[in-house]
Design an enzyme around this catalytic site. Structure first.
Site: not given
Ligand code: AMP
Ligand code: TRP
Length: 333
Positions: A114, A198, A201
């Protein structure tokens, strides 16, 4: 034995098929078993570890509650609340951050993903996020935590924190060391545009995921455009393993219908992907459309959704306040 279930979902919009198959579907099954006590938390404190628009955040909190209910969680049986309201979460997170070791956090792969290349610019919250997650779980003496595969490492950290706290303060079993509940197969649903990434969102292209608010046309179109390889449908499990896009699409079908992989492979072996995609679209529309319609209906009744959160808050706050009081005594405050 009765289980105490706890899980959290971030209210960051666009809840998708990965959230549903990796986590929410499991929440519903656990909620349906009367022996379980379930708590499902909308983790808004986690959401602000990356920049959020405050007005959208408020809407997304309600949308997450609506998604839980539209998917089949019964708010009369399970506690649904938002994390920021129960002050003990932030407080316990601080105390536990003095138990967790920086070496442990440095190993967390989700932070590395992230934070990206420029780690110096990531928020401190994003780095210490798994400690807050441990606080969420440990405050309620949770025994089982249903999550998707991407949260496995965070749960291991939570177990380490619980054990170290119990040892450091010589309080055997004060924190329950929780067990992860992760689907055995297809615990990680992949992007429709790249079978090695994956479904998420935050992926830029909306075509990469099926959102739980998509209508039938969108679902059909996204499956039609989903990436596949140029070969016909695989004819055995070995072949499937080597073809990530085919594996993901067949896995989605199998997870939704309960039909096992071998059976699906036999049925579609050697056929064109378009035949399979047509069938999969129908399965998805049958499953997702009722959820999508119900979410939209529920979103028109903000008072109802807010009431669920206030009722949930009262119950959660009672339990968490008791536990944090004991934590204070143990650490010597
Ligand atoms: P989040 O939206 O990150 O708060 O995730 C909520 C839940 O959905 C967590 O239990 C995640 O592990 C799960 N989840 C998110 N993305 C996926 C995915 N692509 N496949 C399976 N589970 C997922
Ligand atoms: N970190 C989890 C995610 O991103 C969400 C979460 C926060 C959670 N607190 C939790 C999940 C406690 C399980 C238990 O998906």
């Amino acid at each position: 034995m009765s289980k105490k279930i706890f899980s959290g979902v971030q209210p960051t919009g666009n809840l998708h098929l990965g959230n549903y198959l990796g986590a929410i579907k499991n929440f519903v099954e656990l909620n349906d078993n009367n022996e379980n006590e379930c708590i499902f938390c909308v983790v808004d404190l986690h959401a602000i570890t990356v920049k959020q628009n405050p007005r959208e955040l408020k809407d997304n909190i309600r949308e997450t509650v609506a998604t839980f209910i539209a998917s089949g969680i019964d708010p009369k049986k399970s506690i649904i609340f938002n994390q920021s309201k129960v002050k003990a979460h932030s407080e316990a997170a601080w105390i536990l951050s003095c138990t967790a070791r920086t070496g442990w956090l440095n190993r967390m792969t989700q932070f590395k993903e992230k934070a990206g290349k420029d780690k110096e610019k990531a928020s401190v919250g994003l780095y210490s996020y798994p400690v807050l997650m441990a606080a969420d779980i440990l405050l309620y003496d949770s025994t089982h935590v249903p999550v998707g595969d991407d949260q496995k490492q965070h749960l291991e950290l939570c177990r380490d924190i619980a054990q170290k706290f119990n040892n450091d303060f010589n309080v055997d079993n004060f924190f329950i060391v929780p067990e992860p509940l992760i689907q055995k197969e297809f615990s990680r649903i992949m992007s429709l545009k790249d079978g090695t990434k994956k479904m998420s969102k935050s992926e830029l292209s909306d075509l990469s995921r099926i959102n739980l608010t998509d209508d039938a046309d969108l679902i059909i179109n996204k499956i039609k455009k989903a990436k596949t390889d140029p070969l016909p449908m695989p004819s055995n499990l070995e072949e499937l393993e080597k073809r990530p896009e085919a594996k993901n699409l067949i896995g989605i079908h199998s997870s939704l219908t309960g039909i096992n992989l071998e059976k699906l492979i036999n049925e579609f072996s050697g056929k064109n992907f378009s035949d399979f995609k047509e069938n999969l679209s129908q399965v998805l529309v049958d499953k997702i459309l009722p959820i999508s319609k119900e979410i939209k209906k529920l979103l028109n009744d903000k008072t109802f959704l807010d009431k669920i959160l206030t009722d949930g808050y009262e119950k959660a706050d009672k339990a968490a306040s008791k536990k944090i009081k004991k934590i204070h005594e143990i650490v010597g405050f």
